[in-house]
Design an enzyme around this catalytic site. Sequence first.
Site, PDB file in Angstrom:
ATOM      1  N   TYR A  74       6.303   6.114  21.088  1.00  0.00           N
ATOM      2  CA  TYR A  74       6.226   4.714  20.645  1.00  0.00           C
ATOM      3  C   TYR A  74       6.923   3.802  21.648  1.00  0.00           C
ATOM      4  CZ  TYR A  74       6.049   0.634  17.705  1.00  0.00           C
ATOM      5  OH  TYR A  74       5.775  -0.612  17.234  1.00  0.00           O
ATOM      6  N   PHE A 126     -13.093 -20.519  30.983  1.00  0.00           N
ATOM      7  CA  PHE A 126     -13.643 -19.276  30.468  1.00  0.00           C
ATOM      8  C   PHE A 126     -13.499 -19.340  28.948  1.00  0.00           C
ATOM      9  CE2 PHE A 126     -13.782 -14.919  28.993  1.00  0.00           C
ATOM     10  CZ  PHE A 126     -15.051 -14.615  29.442  1.00  0.00           C
ATOM     11  N   THR A 127     -14.464 -18.729  28.245  1.00  0.00           N
ATOM     12  CA  THR A 127     -14.561 -18.884  26.783  1.00  0.00           C
ATOM     13  C   THR A 127     -13.239 -18.599  26.051  1.00  0.00           C
ATOM     14  OG1 THR A 127     -15.430 -16.631  26.729  1.00  0.00           O
ATOM     15  CG2 THR A 127     -17.042 -18.419  26.724  1.00  0.00           C
ATOM     16  N   ASP A 217      -5.717 -16.304  36.481  1.00  0.00           N
ATOM     17  CA  ASP A 217      -6.588 -15.384  35.749  1.00  0.00           C
ATOM     18  C   ASP A 217      -7.126 -14.407  36.781  1.00  0.00           C
ATOM     19  OD1 ASP A 217      -8.592 -13.965  34.527  1.00  0.00           O
ATOM     20  OD2 ASP A 217      -9.402 -15.667  33.414  1.00  0.00           O
ATOM     21  N   LYS A 260     -12.077  -5.128  33.817  1.00  0.00           N
ATOM     22  CA  LYS A 260     -13.014  -5.457  34.894  1.00  0.00           C
ATOM     23  C   LYS A 260     -12.558  -4.762  36.184  1.00  0.00           C
ATOM     24  CE  LYS A 260     -13.824  -8.919  31.837  1.00  0.00           C
ATOM     25  NZ  LYS A 260     -13.123  -9.052  30.562  1.00  0.00           N
ATOM     26  N   ARG A 384     -25.150 -17.368  29.249  1.00  0.00           N
ATOM     27  CA  ARG A 384     -23.976 -18.127  29.683  1.00  0.00           C
ATOM     28  C   ARG A 384     -24.451 -19.563  29.876  1.00  0.00           C
ATOM     29  NH1 ARG A 384     -19.136 -14.971  29.078  1.00  0.00           N
ATOM     30  NH2 ARG A 384     -19.845 -15.750  27.087  1.00  0.00           N
ATOM     31  N   PHE A 451     -21.101 -17.499  20.615  1.00  0.00           N
ATOM     32  CA  PHE A 451     -22.115 -16.694  21.314  1.00  0.00           C
ATOM     33  C   PHE A 451     -22.096 -15.225  20.896  1.00  0.00           C
ATOM     34  CE2 PHE A 451     -19.008 -14.806  24.191  1.00  0.00           C
ATOM     35  CZ  PHE A 451     -17.994 -15.743  24.171  1.00  0.00           C
TER      36      PHE A 451
HETATM   37  N1  F0G Z   1     -10.884 -14.083  31.912  1.00  0.00           N
HETATM   38  C1  F0G Z   1     -12.065 -13.824  32.480  1.00  0.00           C
HETATM   39  C2  F0G Z   1     -12.418 -14.453  33.777  1.00  0.00           C
HETATM   40  C3  F0G Z   1     -12.958 -12.950  31.840  1.00  0.00           C
HETATM   41  O1  F0G Z   1     -14.127 -12.685  32.414  1.00  0.00           O
HETATM   42  C4  F0G Z   1     -12.596 -12.371  30.596  1.00  0.00           C
HETATM   43  C5  F0G Z   1     -13.524 -11.509  29.882  1.00  0.00           C
HETATM   44  C6  F0G Z   1     -11.342 -12.685  30.058  1.00  0.00           C
HETATM   45  C7  F0G Z   1     -10.519 -13.535  30.752  1.00  0.00           C
HETATM   46  C8  F0G Z   1     -10.900 -12.122  28.731  1.00  0.00           C
HETATM   47  O2  F0G Z   1     -10.608 -10.789  28.840  1.00  0.00           O
HETATM   48  O3  F0G Z   1     -12.304  -9.665  27.385  1.00  0.00           O
HETATM   49  O4  F0G Z   1     -10.262  -8.463  28.161  1.00  0.00           O
HETATM   50  O5  F0G Z   1     -10.088 -10.229  26.464  1.00  0.00           O
HETATM   51  N2  F0G Z   1     -14.738 -11.458  30.141  1.00  0.00           N
HETATM   52  C9  F0G Z   1     -15.736 -10.595  29.536  1.00  0.00           C
HETATM   53  C10 F0G Z   1     -17.072 -10.926  30.106  1.00  0.00           C
HETATM   54  C11 F0G Z   1     -15.708 -10.554  28.056  1.00  0.00           C
HETATM   55  O6  F0G Z   1     -18.056 -10.329  29.628  1.00  0.00           O
HETATM   56  O7  F0G Z   1     -17.166 -11.734  31.015  1.00  0.00           O
HETATM   57  P1  F0G Z   1     -10.831  -9.733  27.635  1.00  0.00           P
END
Ligand code: F0G
Length: 459
Positions: A74, A126-127, A217, A260, A384, A451
């Site tokens: 843990y 970013f979303t 990021d 990624k 997108r 989305f």
């Molecule tokens: N920042 C970027 C540039 C991303 O592409 C993503 C995730 C995140 C932050 C968030 O990270 O998913 O680990 O919580 N992108 C994925 C995509 C979901 O399909 O582009 P996460």
Amino acid sequence: MSSRSSWAEPYKIKMVELLKMTTPQRRKKVIKEAGFNTFLLKSEDVYIDLLTDSGTSAMSDVQWAGMMRGDEAYAGSRNYYNLEKSVKDTYGYKYLVPTHQGRGAEHLISSILIKKGDIIPGNMYFTTTRLHQELAGGQFRDIIIDEAHDAESLHPFKGNVDLAKLESLINHHGAAKIPYVCIATTVNMAGGQPISMDNLRQVRELTSKHGIRIIHDMTRVAENAYFIQQREPGFKRKSIARIVREICDLTDGATMSAKKDALVNIGGFLALNEWEVFEEARNLVVVYEGLHTYGGLAGRDMEAMAIGIKESVDQNHIHARVGQVEYLGQRLIEAGIPIVQPIGSHGVFLDARRILPHIPQDQFPAQTLAAQLYIDAGIRAMERGVVSAGRDPITGENRFPKLELVRLTIPRRVYTQAHMDVIAESVMRVYNRRSKIKGMQMVYEPTYLRFFQARFEPI
Ligand code: F0G
């Protein structure tokens, strides 16, 4: 550095995962059941899965061996210390807080640094990043260069910050209202476009002058480093590892989705150079993710990440990774298909605006195109465009982005060149019957990140 010029893979295949082939009849049925949203398909109904490059990469035998060395204590797991060392050695940040994935880190940093009414400038949204900024009471402001919003602009660094936009925000709101500038390397929503080292240096200079942090990021930092090496004067002979380090050194902290670049199926972290911010993050992480030495991850996940980080900055790896994406992009360009150019690092982005000019943006051309691609050959892509952009939290109105794209995202080390050919041929077939394709209406809209779960019906 290697003298190899082909992007051929620097690995061979030890194990394969069998894919299911489906019929057009079945695909028509299941996409309808999925509300014409590729996120709602079952993966077993997909032949080539280009939904995302997130958590979908193939781990190396070394990473799998690392999984067997998980220390599932843990507290104080050995794998946490390995990860900490890997992050320090590769990226140079002083302090590490592991999180279950990127948005876990975004949540922490947004809650700690953003106060109600703050402004967070960034090189395109970013979303999840923007949503966490908004949930913390802040407002996002786009400071990317205009070329980034133009799918046809051939600017080599469409991820660059427009310094005049940033300066005018600082002058207008005052530095005290700007807790940090959010700088993404390889800007996802712009089509996987890099920021140049020169531009980042200038952003650093300007923000330092005003005492404003840069939060990086760094989800696809190695891919950005590759473009700097290939395109920016003075970097040809520098290693990817060195360029990555140089980028990180210009920033004050970072959020990472290790799913990624870092070649793992799950994991992320927040990395910081300021002790006080770290102290708060280390405390807050126990509320939302888990103890500060695992942050929602198993020990084995942290070990795979520690190894994946090192593999991600290997020259041959990154050359093959981006090379494969470029191969697909070139095939589509040669066939006259409108895509975002220059070709990005993590995927090829189809320009739905130019492919389906007869479908107005409020009838979701990119969402429609993604559904049609699935029906054609079982290839799953992602919208997108207007669906991803969501609604303005203050006015409640739809945000209509200039870029209305379908992302063909390429997982790392997963598909072959022949798969790339199948994808290109399917896109060409859909393109050839584009005039017959009709738009859609949204029949279900969730509140957050719509989305992922929205549903549609053809008009
Ligand atoms: N920042 C970027 C540039 C991303 O592409 C993503 C995730 C995140 C932050 C968030 O990270 O998913 O680990 O919580 N992108 C994925 C995509 C979901 O399909 O582009 P996460």
